[in-house]
Design an enzyme around this catalytic site. Structure first.
Site, PDB file in Angstrom:
ATOM      1  CG  LEU A  88      56.276 -44.095  19.252  1.00 13.43           C
ATOM      2  CD1 LEU A  88      54.757 -44.089  19.086  1.00 13.43           C
ATOM      3  CD2 LEU A  88      56.894 -42.915  18.504  1.00 13.43           C
ATOM      4  CE1 TYR A  94      52.540 -58.457  23.074  1.00 13.06           C
ATOM      5  CE2 TYR A  94      52.130 -57.915  20.784  1.00 13.06           C
ATOM      6  CZ  TYR A  94      53.000 -58.080  21.841  1.00 13.06           C
ATOM      7  OH  TYR A  94      54.344 -57.852  21.642  1.00 13.06           O
ATOM      8  CE1 TYR A 120      60.096 -54.038  23.022  1.00 11.77           C
ATOM      9  CE2 TYR A 120      61.061 -55.775  21.694  1.00 11.77           C
ATOM     10  CZ  TYR A 120      60.791 -55.230  22.934  1.00 11.77           C
ATOM     11  OH  TYR A 120      61.214 -55.853  24.074  1.00 11.77           O
ATOM     12  CD  GLN A 140      59.208 -57.700  17.731  1.00 13.09           C
ATOM     13  OE1 GLN A 140      58.555 -57.289  18.670  1.00 13.09           O
ATOM     14  NE2 GLN A 140      58.700 -58.485  16.802  1.00 13.09           N
ATOM     15  CD  GLN A 166      48.014 -43.555  19.136  1.00 20.64           C
ATOM     16  OE1 GLN A 166      47.898 -44.768  18.979  1.00 20.64           O
ATOM     17  NE2 GLN A 166      47.931 -42.987  20.328  1.00 20.64           N
ATOM     18  CB  ALA A 181      49.206 -47.273  16.026  1.00 17.28           C
ATOM     19  NE  ARG A 182      45.645 -47.007  23.104  1.00 16.56           N
ATOM     20  CZ  ARG A 182      45.483 -47.423  24.336  1.00 16.56           C
ATOM     21  NH1 ARG A 182      44.738 -48.468  24.585  1.00 16.56           N
ATOM     22  NH2 ARG A 182      46.072 -46.797  25.323  1.00 16.56           N
TER      23      ARG A 182
HETATM   24  N1  LIG Z   1      58.784 -58.664  21.206  1.00 19.59           N
HETATM   25  C1  LIG Z   1      58.493 -58.080  22.342  1.00 19.59           C
HETATM   26  O1  LIG Z   1      58.817 -58.567  23.426  1.00 19.59           O
HETATM   27  C2  LIG Z   1      57.773 -56.759  22.304  1.00 19.59           C
HETATM   28  C3  LIG Z   1      57.714 -55.968  23.464  1.00 19.59           C
HETATM   29  C4  LIG Z   1      57.047 -54.746  23.395  1.00 19.59           C
HETATM   30  C5  LIG Z   1      56.460 -54.342  22.204  1.00 19.59           C
HETATM   31  N2  LIG Z   1      56.524 -55.146  21.110  1.00 19.59           N
HETATM   32  C6  LIG Z   1      55.864 -54.773  19.829  1.00 19.59           C
HETATM   33  O2  LIG Z   1      56.163 -53.446  19.528  1.00 19.59           O
HETATM   34  C7  LIG Z   1      54.946 -52.676  19.442  1.00 19.59           C
HETATM   35  C8  LIG Z   1      55.224 -51.263  19.895  1.00 19.59           C
HETATM   36  O3  LIG Z   1      55.731 -51.248  21.223  1.00 19.59           O
HETATM   37  P1  LIG Z   1      54.965 -50.536  22.372  1.00 19.59           P
HETATM   38  O4  LIG Z   1      53.513 -50.487  21.989  1.00 19.59           O
HETATM   39  O5  LIG Z   1      55.353 -51.194  23.639  1.00 19.59           O
HETATM   40  O6  LIG Z   1      55.597 -49.098  22.449  1.00 19.59           O
HETATM   41  P2  LIG Z   1      55.615 -47.791  21.556  1.00 19.59           P
HETATM   42  O7  LIG Z   1      55.395 -48.088  20.123  1.00 19.59           O
HETATM   43  O8  LIG Z   1      56.846 -47.077  21.957  1.00 19.59           O
HETATM   44  O9  LIG Z   1      54.385 -46.945  22.153  1.00 19.59           O
HETATM   45  C9  LIG Z   1      53.086 -47.214  21.731  1.00 19.59           C
HETATM   46  C10 LIG Z   1      52.095 -46.327  22.455  1.00 19.59           C
HETATM   47  O10 LIG Z   1      52.421 -44.944  22.295  1.00 19.59           O
HETATM   48  C11 LIG Z   1      51.224 -44.196  22.095  1.00 19.59           C
HETATM   49  N3  LIG Z   1      51.322 -43.589  20.755  1.00 19.59           N
HETATM   50  C12 LIG Z   1      51.510 -44.212  19.561  1.00 19.59           C
HETATM   51  N4  LIG Z   1      51.575 -43.302  18.551  1.00 19.59           N
HETATM   52  C13 LIG Z   1      51.406 -42.102  19.102  1.00 19.59           C
HETATM   53  C14 LIG Z   1      51.378 -40.789  18.579  1.00 19.59           C
HETATM   54  N5  LIG Z   1      51.548 -40.546  17.280  1.00 19.59           N
HETATM   55  N6  LIG Z   1      51.185 -39.758  19.430  1.00 19.59           N
HETATM   56  C15 LIG Z   1      51.017 -39.976  20.748  1.00 19.59           C
HETATM   57  N7  LIG Z   1      51.046 -41.220  21.319  1.00 19.59           N
HETATM   58  C16 LIG Z   1      51.239 -42.262  20.502  1.00 19.59           C
HETATM   59  C17 LIG Z   1      50.069 -45.177  22.180  1.00 19.59           C
HETATM   60  O11 LIG Z   1      49.589 -45.276  23.530  1.00 19.59           O
HETATM   61  P3  LIG Z   1      48.448 -44.301  24.105  1.00 19.59           P
HETATM   62  O12 LIG Z   1      47.530 -43.990  22.976  1.00 19.59           O
HETATM   63  O13 LIG Z   1      47.839 -45.056  25.219  1.00 19.59           O
HETATM   64  O14 LIG Z   1      49.207 -43.109  24.615  1.00 19.59           O
HETATM   65  C18 LIG Z   1      50.722 -46.488  21.847  1.00 19.59           C
HETATM   66  O15 LIG Z   1      50.044 -47.618  22.356  1.00 19.59           O
HETATM   67  C19 LIG Z   1      53.924 -53.475  20.269  1.00 19.59           C
HETATM   68  O16 LIG Z   1      52.598 -53.197  19.911  1.00 19.59           O
HETATM   69  C20 LIG Z   1      54.332 -54.872  19.911  1.00 19.59           C
HETATM   70  O17 LIG Z   1      53.837 -55.225  18.630  1.00 19.59           O
HETATM   71  C21 LIG Z   1      57.185 -56.322  21.142  1.00 19.59           C
END
Ligand SMILES: NC(=O)c1ccc[n+]([C@@H]2O[C@H](COP(=O)([O-])OP(=O)(O)OC[C@H]3O[C@@H](n4cnc5c(N)ncnc54)[C@H](OP(=O)(O)O)[C@@H]3O)[C@@H](O)[C@H]2O)c1
Length: 319
Positions: free
Chosen positions: A209, A57, A206, A178, A288, A283-284
């Protein structure tokens, strides 16, 4: 914040974990450090006490931001990270390399970057792409645990046969799986979730969203920078986008009736699936994080899920 045990590791984690991928910038676009730091602080205040990161990351940038934001409190939380990806900066290519030597070197680098003496949960990022025997991989992880460099290890992105094989190779060792799960990505429900549930293995969901598609904020196709991973994600284009974004809009309408956001409903739905112990939300910003923290409370609302299921069954595939 509701909490669940991570098998018999002695760790108990908030049901929502903070996903750190976007903190690394890169394929998620630039990060606002002050806002991301405030997001981490609010997570702690709301009882979100574990953070999922990875060397990949931002090639260490997410770890660095996380550690800086946590300050001395990094010793009060659980940091879950990953291991086993080799990245070639020249070709921008990442691949899974699970040799014992690479796992050890990767683990040592994370220990140094995170500034901790022991990693709480070290997860294999992807299944092997280079023919390393599974026994060698899980054996190496068990050695790192026995040496005290990690507390527990888990797996990411293994399918049911792969997970079964890993459990057979190191039955007492694997602490978690995961895997992606959301209202637009439900493959895990067929075999993986029942397998984890049957074995009492924590399932850390994971992408709950759908990378933002299920938050209801997209009513027209978004334009991302060409380096943004969502620019290359087919779910953000064409009919697939229309279908997924419509689900987000439906969730937003349902959420409005109960004073919750679509994001909270989307993650609550995941947490309500039998066998799902925890959900990682990317989240960032503080807003969120605030929405993510509501999800465990919603998960207990059985009537809500019949409304959601009915509404989504009727959600039209708009053209
Ligand atoms: N093990 C693995 O291979 C793997 C793969 C993928 C992810 N992960 C883990 O899972 C975590 C989450 O997955 P992900 O980040 O891919 O997808 P996600 O949680 O489905 O989407 C996250 C994105 O959605 C937006 N968001 C979050 N909360 C929100 C809200 N309340 N309202 C509107 N938009 C919102 C943000 O992007 P914007 O602000 O840019 O819109 C955020 O970066 C990752 O950070 C990582 O730790 C692991």
């Amino acid at each position: 914040m509701e909490r669940r045990a991570l098998a018999d590791t002695g760790l108990t984690l908030s049901r929502v974990g903070f996903g750190c991928w976007a903190l690394g910038g890169g394929p998620w676009g630039p990060i606002d450090v002050a806002e991301a730091t405030a997001a981490v602080h609010l997570a702690l205040d709301l009882g979100i006490d574990w953070f999922d990161t990875a060397p990949l990351y931002g090639h260490g940038a997410a770890d660095e931001l996380l550690v800086q934001a946590l300050g001395s409190r990094r010793h009060e939380v659980v940091i879950a990270t990953k291991v086993g990806v080799r990245f070639d900066a020249a070709t921008d290519h990442a691949e899974s390399l699970l040799t014992p030597e690479h796992l050890r070197a990767d683990c040592e680098a994370s220990l140094a970057r995170l500034g901790v003496e022991r990693i709480d949960l070290l997860q294999v990022h992807w299944p092997c792409e280079h023919g390393t025997p599974l026994e060698d991989t899980v054996g190496a992880l068990a050695r790192l645990r026995d040496e005290g460099k990690i507390r527990a290890f888990g797996l990411c992105n293994y399918n049911a046969p792969g997970l079964t094989a890993a459990l057979e190779a190191e039955a007492q060792g694997v602490a978690s799986l995961q895997s992606p799960l959301s209202l637009i990505r439900r493959e895990a429900e067929a075999a993986l979730l029942p397998l984890c549930q049957g074995r009492g293995l924590p399932f850390l969901a994971y992408e709950t969203l759908g990378r933002g598609l299920l938050t209801g904020k997209y009513t027209a196709p978004p334009r991302f920078d060409e380096h943004d991973l969502r620019a290359r994600d087919p779910r953000f284009h064409g009919l697939a986008f229309v279908h997924h974004a419509a689900r987000g809009v439906t969730l937003r309408a349902i959420g409005k009736k109960i004073g919750a956001s679509a994001a909270a409903v989307a993650t609550g739905w995941v947490l309500a699936r039998p066998g799902v112990t925890h959900a990682i939300v990317g989240a960032r910003s503080p807003a969120q994080v605030r929405e993510a923290a509501v999800a465990p409370r919603l998960a207990a609302e059985a009537r809500l899920w019949s409304v959601v299921d009915q509404a989504l069954a009727q959600a039209p595939l708009r053209r």
